[in-house]
Design a protein around this motif. Structure first.
Motif, PDB file in Angstrom:
ATOM      1  N   GLU A 329       0.776  -1.268   0.094  1.00 16.03           N
ATOM      2  CA  GLU A 329      -0.380   0.379   0.373  1.00 16.03           C
ATOM      3  C   GLU A 329       1.189   1.508   0.208  1.00 16.03           C
ATOM      4  O   GLU A 329       0.493   2.339  -0.385  1.00 16.03           O
ATOM      5  N   LEU A 330       1.988   1.282   0.710  1.00 17.27           N
ATOM      6  CA  LEU A 330       2.852   2.743   1.145  1.00 17.27           C
ATOM      7  C   LEU A 330       3.299   2.354  -0.626  1.00 17.27           C
ATOM      8  O   LEU A 330       3.767   3.931  -0.468  1.00 17.27           O
ATOM      9  N   LYS A 331       4.328   1.721  -1.196  1.00 18.10           N
ATOM     10  CA  LYS A 331       4.998   1.774  -1.979  1.00 18.10           C
ATOM     11  C   LYS A 331       3.836   2.484  -3.315  1.00 18.10           C
ATOM     12  O   LYS A 331       4.233   2.939  -3.473  1.00 18.10           O
ATOM     13  N   SER A 332       2.428   1.739  -2.921  1.00 12.15           N
ATOM     14  CA  SER A 332       2.036   2.857  -4.284  1.00 12.15           C
ATOM     15  C   SER A 332       1.294   3.789  -4.216  1.00 12.15           C
ATOM     16  O   SER A 332       1.135   4.645  -4.599  1.00 12.15           O
ATOM     17  N   GLN A 333       1.751   4.089  -2.753  1.00 12.14           N
ATOM     18  CA  GLN A 333       1.506   5.918  -2.384  1.00 12.14           C
ATOM     19  C   GLN A 333       2.426   6.526  -2.767  1.00 12.14           C
ATOM     20  O   GLN A 333       2.085   7.824  -3.223  1.00 12.14           O
ATOM     21  N   PHE A 334       3.509   5.611  -2.355  1.00 13.88           N
ATOM     22  CA  PHE A 334       4.593   6.888  -2.527  1.00 13.88           C
ATOM     23  C   PHE A 334       5.583   6.284  -3.912  1.00 13.88           C
ATOM     24  O   PHE A 334       5.883   7.337  -4.717  1.00 13.88           O
TER      25      PHE A 334
END
Length: 854
Positions: A329-334
């Motif tokens: 989730e964080l990879k896609s967000q950042f």
């Protein structure tokens, strides 16, 4: 009080006799859940569930870990029925079961729960925690806990230990004696709780942090030989800050009732030792790598050891599916949006420097506009542990600064600062570590701070996380750290960029440097950090501390111990079995029975206190000495470092008193006799070399003086700053030994002086001369009394002791070699101070006065 305090309460709680518990086959103490309430556990040995245990059961070492909070999470059951659900708190540093190894050592925890438990449920909760987690909860009334924790700990100790003085009511809490009394009361309750489970002869007790700093006194008072360690997880302030605390000596003396005191860094240990020196007059020394303080005959060891993290626990969280999902989730967000994450994880309090970090981020975006739209600072703000106006101010300042930065530099779909001020689950925090390219810790003052360690291990990751991030597992991992130089972990992270958090520009430059740094460099830094953090985990820290605690406590059974003092001034005197206090009644009795007596007395520190401004003897001392000298059975000698001129003036009323000046270089048996020298007259040309060196150090050391004697030179620093004077004395010693290497002199140091004197001169020569002279006259003494207080007097003690088997002392003579205070000495006896010496000599003089014919 609990009826028994010598057994393993866990066996009784478990209802079985498993050999995995340490102290098997002993009687069980009753279980006290709250003050005054004792459960109805049968104490009858014949009906004990563990009364029949095989002698082959394996005993293990047992450690009782005591802290303000148990490493336990408590949650009310969701249904309407009463009850609690308990689990280990993965965020707690003190969950040491995995780190120590269950097969090697048994761990019991004593502490409070975060949640308030109703008195009606405390009995049941105690049993559950004991059986399932080996935890012994301490229940405190809410009002008392508030005054103890939120009052004294968080409003008075915590700010002071982080260098915040209460200069006004708004700057930290002013000292409040009622809050201090609450603190002491809670520490005593903890001591009562420990009493229920401790086997004092075998168990080790390890106390943690500033919440329980007076607990060692209560435990040492109950058991003089308790094996007791203390570890401080916060900074220890410099003596200039610490000495503003009204109860400064009480806390120092309480800590010194431990056997081993641990600190994260040398700076914290140095500050503690400096406080002990300046406020208690205690000196320390290093022996074979170990630092020790001599305190009433006990050696209190100092341990410098940074704490580590739970490697196994952290790696297991990294492997959780929830962690993988959050990382994705964080990879896609950042990452997938071309954003670079900088991460800060801090408690919301005034010492964590969150606002300084935000200002540095603002400065970075101003000075380096190329990072606008690309860099995001994620600031995780954990809930504050304390309460008060300062916490609200930090929250308000943080929110307003974040809002200003986002309004200034934000764009649609981009906010340069993301503030997360809600509690995160542990795996969520780990996921942020995994994704962040750089971790920022800008605390203005902090104990250890393990955030950088957690970040490094998280960045190492595992194969599953590598797949989620699209990384090649064979490529070395990378990480970057920007850490404040005021936190405890900073010295151990040599690859981090260290910053002064107050210098906003420097922090901004460090952030830019971490973003610009070449990948091979970040990989090397990460590898270096990972190697250190993975090998110095919490298990390594705990094992190392306990090994030193065991080493420190080895001599307990060889010493005679007894307690002295009241309240928080209590301390234990520990002495060699052969080293005992001189009984005035006994020595007076021996004095009466004997007919030929030799009496050797040191002067400074023995007949006269070292701290006296007027060094000359008073009329009472002269009267006592004259009484002793008038007795025809006595040979009395003053043996001093003073010059013969000084001694002649001071003791002119004592016609029959013998004097030995300048450590025995000069000797005079009576006033009407000439002075003689005990060693060949030496050439004093060396003074022309030594005196200029001493003058140099006198000019640079305020409060120091030079005393020029006939045969020696003395540099004294008793009126100088103790730390600086001691440091200068060591330098002067080295300097003098170097320039006087070819001269017939020796350089010696004492408590507050450095002295140069001719070789071969010692007080031992005086003792030898006195005994041999008496032997030649056919007056072999059957009573010998020798009293002194410092190193130079040890030569006399050695001569007296070694002569007991020879012809110069009668075969069954009464021999008393006596030093001042309890300390390592060749003397067999001690007295506490010069006042006791005076009373003892007065007793001997009274006997002589009765025997002198009118």
């Amino acid at each position: 009080m609990v009826s028994k305090s010598y057994s393993n309460l866990l066996e009784l709680a478990s209802g079985e006799c498993s050999p995995t518990f340490g102290r098997i086959g002993r009687r069980m103490p009753r279980i006290m859940t709250v003050a005054g309430l004792i459960s109805d556990v049968d104490d009858d040995k014949s009906e004990s569930v563990c009364s029949e245990v095989s002698s082959s059961s394996v005993q293990r070492d047992r450690i009782i870990i005591v802290a303000n909070q148990l490493p336990i999470r408590a949650q009310r059951k969701s249904d309407t029925s009463k009850g609690w659900i308990f689990s280990w708190d993965e965020n707690s540093l003190l969950q040491l079961k995995d780190g120590l190894g269950d097969d090697e050592i048994e761990v019991i925890y004593v502490g409070c729960l975060k949640e308030e438990i109703h008195p009606n449920e405390q009995e049941e909760v105690s049993q559950i925690l004991l059986e399932t987690f080996k935890c012994v909860p301490t229940f405190l009334p809410p009002e008392l806990f508030s005054r103890y924790y939120h009052g004294f700990c968080k409003q008075q100790l915590w700010p002071l230990f982080h260098y915040m003085l209460p200069l006004s009511p708004d700057l930290g809490g002013r000292f409040n004696r009622s809050l201090w009394q609450a603190y002491v009361s809670v520490n005593k309750i903890f001591a009562d709780r420990i009493m229920e489970v401790i086997n004092p002869e075998d168990d080790f007790v390890w106390i943690h942090d500033y919440h329980l700093m007076v607990l060692p006194t209560f435990l040492r008072k109950r058991f003089n030989r308790v094996k007791l360690g203390f570890f401080l997880h916060s900074p220890f302030p410099s003596s200039e800050i610490y000495k503003t605390l009204p109860i400064r000596e009480e806390i120092l003396r309480a800590l010194l009732n431990s056997d081993l005191i641990g600190f994260h860094t040398f700076d914290y240990a140095r500050h503690f030792l400096s406080c002990c020196s300046r406020m208690l007059g205690l000196s320390y020394e290093s022996k074979r790598g170990y630092i020790g303080l001599e305190y009433y005959g006990r050696t209190v060891s100092i341990k410098i050891l940074p704490v580590g993290i739970h490697m196994g626990q952290l790696q297991s969280v990294l492997s959780l599916p929830e962690t993988e999902a959050k990382v994705a989730e964080l990879k896609s967000q950042f990452c997938d949006r071309g954003r670079i994450m900088l991460l800060g994880v801090d408690d919301m309090d005034i010492f964590k420097g969150i606002s300084l970090k935000l200002l540095a981020m603002e400065q970075l975006l101003i000075q380096h506009p190329e990072w606008q739209g690309r860099v995001v600072l994620v600031q995780i703000a954990n809930p504050a542990r304390g309460r008060g106006k300062d916490v609200k101010e930090v929250q308000a300042e943080t929110s307003s600064t974040v809002k200003r930065i986002n309004e200034t530099f934000g764009k649609p779909g981009y906010k340069p600062v993301l503030l997360i001020d809600e509690p995160l689950k542990f795996y969520e925090r780990i996921a942020y570590y995994v994704v962040a390219e750089c971790c920022l810790v800008t605390a203005v003052r902090d104990g250890m701070n393990l955030i950088p360690y957690e970040y490094i291990i998280s960045r190492q990751g595992n194969e599953k996380l590598d797949k989620v991030l699209g990384l090649d597992s064979s490529v070395p991992k990378k990480s970057m750290l920007v850490v404040s130089e005021f936190i405890g972990c900073s010295p151990s992270l040599s690859g981090a960029i260290r910053v002064n958090p107050w210098n906003i520009d420097a922090v901004a430059d460090a952030m830019d440097c971490s973003l610009e740094m070449a990948e091979p460099e970040t990989q090397l830094r990460h590898e270096k950090h990972y190697k250190y953090v993975s090998t110095h985990d919490v298990g390594y820290w705990a094992r190392s501390f306990l090994q030193d605690l065991e080493r420190t406590c080895k001599g307990h059974l060889r010493q005679r111990c007894w307690g002295i003092g009241f309240g928080l001034s209590f301390r234990v005197v520990a002495l060699d079995p052969n080293f005992k206090k001189l009984s005035v009644e006994y020595i007076v009795s021996a004095y009466k029975r004997t007919t030929t007596r030799a009496i050797l007395l040191d002067y400074d520190g023995t007949l006269k206190p070292q701290a006296s401004i007027d060094k000359s003897p008073n009329s009472k001392s002269i009267e006592i000495l004259n009484s002793l000298c008038r007795d025809k059975n006595n040979m009395v000698l003053i043996v001093s470092a003073k010059s013969r001129k000084t001694l002649s003036e001071w003791f002119s009323p004592c016609e029959k008193l013998g004097l030995a000046a300048e450590h025995g270089y000069f000797l005079r048996s009576k006033q009407d006799m000439e002075w003689e020298t005990l060693v060949p007259i030496a050439d004093s040309s060396w003074k022309q070399i030594a005196e200029p060196v001493m003058k140099l150090y006198t000019e640079t050391t305020d409060g120091s003086t030079i005393e020029d004697k006939e045969t020696s030179l003395l540099w004294c620093y008793e009126d100088a700053d103790p730390d600086f004077g001691s440091c200068q004395a060591k330098e002067l010693m080295n300097h003098l030994e170097s320039v006087l290497a070819n001269e017939p002199v020796t350089v010696k140091s004492g408590q507050t002086f450095v002295e140069v004197k001719p070789q071969g001169v010692s007080k031992g020569l005086v003792a030898k001369r006195l005994l041999s002279t008496m032997q030649e006259k056919g007056m072999v003494p059957d009573f010998v009394l020798c009293i002194g207080d410092d190193r130079s007097d040890e030569d006399m003690f050695e001569v007296i002791t070694s002569s007991m088997e020879g012809p110069s002392i009668a075969p069954r003579a009464e021999v008393f070699a006596c030093t001042i205070c309890q300390k390592p000495s060749k003397a067999k006896y001690y007295l506490d101070d010069t006042a006791e010496i005076g009373r003892m000599l007065q007793g001997l003089a009274s006997v002589s006065e009765q025997n002198i014919p009118l």
